[in-house]
Design a protein around this motif. Structure first.
Motif, short mmCIF file in Angstrom:
data_model
loop_
_atom_site.label_atom_id
_atom_site.label_comp_id
_atom_site.label_asym_id
_atom_site.label_seq_id
_atom_site.Cartn_x
_atom_site.Cartn_y
_atom_site.Cartn_z
N TYR A 178 -0.09 4.77 -1.64
CA TYR A 178 -1.02 5.31 -0.86
C TYR A 178 -0.60 6.21 0.05
O TYR A 178 -1.37 7.20 0.46
CB TYR A 178 -2.04 4.55 -0.27
N ARG A 195 -6.07 1.28 3.12
CA ARG A 195 -5.73 0.22 1.95
C ARG A 195 -5.24 -1.00 2.64
O ARG A 195 -5.38 -2.31 2.04
CB ARG A 195 -4.81 0.74 0.94
N THR A 196 -4.45 -0.90 3.51
CA THR A 196 -3.64 -2.02 4.16
C THR A 196 -4.68 -3.25 4.66
O THR A 196 -4.72 -4.20 4.43
CB THR A 196 -2.48 -1.66 5.37
N GLU A 250 -6.46 -5.05 1.93
CA GLU A 250 -5.52 -6.22 1.62
C GLU A 250 -5.72 -7.44 2.65
O GLU A 250 -5.67 -8.50 2.21
CB GLU A 250 -4.01 -5.94 1.17
N ALA A 293 0.71 -1.25 0.07
CA ALA A 293 -0.11 0.08 -0.14
C ALA A 293 0.97 1.23 0.06
O ALA A 293 0.27 2.22 0.08
CB ALA A 293 -0.89 -0.03 1.51
N ARG A 346 -3.40 5.10 3.59
CA ARG A 346 -2.28 3.73 3.45
C ARG A 346 -2.66 2.78 4.58
O ARG A 346 -2.83 1.54 4.03
CB ARG A 346 -0.86 4.27 3.85
#
Length: 266
Positions: free
Chosen positions: A220, A231-232, A235, A217, A228
Motif C-alpha cells: 500500500y 491498512r496497518t 490488520e 501493508a 499504508r
C-alpha cells in the motif's frame, strides 16, 4: 476548590520547549474531547501542566481549543519554577493565565482538561501511578488527563488518556513521511510503559505486531504512507482493541485501549 499546599508538588523539568511541539496532541484533544468541553456548564478550564521555559505550548493550546473545540475555553499554564511563571506573565491575555504550582494543580474548581506533556519522563516508574491518581482526582467528572512524551520538534508522540477513573487509552502519533517502522515510536513511550518494552510485556507484543502489520501493508506504500498506515490499523484490529476515533487514522494516529497495554503486575 483546589487543594491547599504549602509548596508545589513535584520537581522542575528541563524546560525544553518549541513552538508547535505539541500540535499533534492538541489536535487530538480538540477532536476527541470537544464534546465534553462543550458540555461544561461554565467556561471549560484546560491546564497546561509543566509548560517549560517558554509559554508557547499554553498559548497554542488556547488558540487550538478556542478554534476547534469550545470558544469559551480558558487555559492556565502551571509551572513549578517561579522564574518561568514570571517570564510567562507578559503573555497573559483574555483566557490565558499562568500560575506557580505542581501536581496539586492550583486552579479553582475542577479542570475539564489537564495536559502534562514531557513532564513525567524524569520520574521513576513507580511514581507514575501516584501522580496519575493525584491529577485524575482534580478532574471534573467529564474531564480528561493527557500525559505523554514527544520528540523535540513534535514529529512523534505517545500519550495516555485518563479520566477520573484512571487510564483509558494509549495513542501513537507520528508524521507518517518520517516513519521507517512503527516501533520507532518506542523511544517516545510515556514513563508508565517505556521500561516495559521487553519480551513478556503487552506493549512489547503490541509493537512487534505493529511492525509486522506495517510490513504486511508494504504494497500500500505505492498509494502513500497514509494508506499504508490505515491498512496497518485494519490488520492490527484483528488482535488488538483499537479505538476508532473518526478520521484520526488519516492524521497519523492510532489509539488502543489501555487495558491491552497495561504493564504486567510485578
Amino acid at each position: 476548590m483546589a487543594p491547599r499546599s504549602t509548596r508545589p508538588v513535584g520537581t522542575p523539568t528541563r524546560g525544553t520547549t518549541h513552538p508547535n511541539r505539541l500540535r499533534r496532541m492538541d489536535r487530538w484533544i480538540a477532536a476527541v474531547h470537544a464534546p465534553a468541553l462543550r458540555r461544561s456548564a461554565g467556561a471549560p478550564v484546560a491546564v497546561d501542566l509543566g509548560y517549560g521555559a517558554a509559554p508557547w505550548t499554553a498559548v497554542e493550546l488556547l488558540q487550538r481549543l478556542r478554534r476547534d473545540a469550545d470558544p469559551r475555553t480558558r487555559v492556565v499554564g502551571v509551572e513549578i519554577d517561579p522564574a518561568r511563571v514570571a517570564a510567562a506573565r507578559p503573555y497573559e491575555r483574555d483566557g490565558l493565565t499562568f500560575r506557580h504550582g505542581g501536581f496539586e494543580v492550583p486552579v479553582p474548581g475542577a479542570p475539564a482538561l489537564i495536559r502534562a506533556a514531557n513532564v513525567l519522563r524524569q520520574y521513576d516508574e513507580d511514581e507514575v501511578r501516584e501522580v496519575w491518581a493525584r491529577l485524575c482526582g482534580r478532574l471534573a467528572p467529564d474531564g480528561l488527563l493527557v500525559e505523554g512524551t514527544c520528540d523535540e520538534i513534535g514529529r512523534r508522540h505517545v500519550w495516555v488518556a485518563l479520566g477520573p477513573e484512571g487510564p483509558r487509552t494509549v495513542t501513537f502519533a507520528t508524521r507518517l513521511g518520517s516513519l521507517d517502522r512503527p516501533s520507532d515510536l518506542a523511544e517516545r513511550l510515556p514513563k508508565a510503559l517505556i521500561h516495559r518494552n521487553v519480551p513478556g510485556e503487552p506493549v512489547h507484543a503490541f509493537l512487534r505486531d505493529f511492525d509486522r502489520a506495517w510490513a504486511a501493508a508494504a504494497p500500500y506504500a505505492s498509494l502513500g504512507a497514509r494508506q499504508r498506515w490505515i491498512r496497518t490499523a485494519r490488520e492490527l484490529a484483528a488482535d488488538w482493541p483499537l479505538v476508532d476515533h473518526r478520521g484520526r487514522l488519516r492524521q497519523g494516529e492510532l489509539t488502543v485501549r489501555w487495558s491491552a497495554l497495561a504493564p504486567n503486575e510485578t
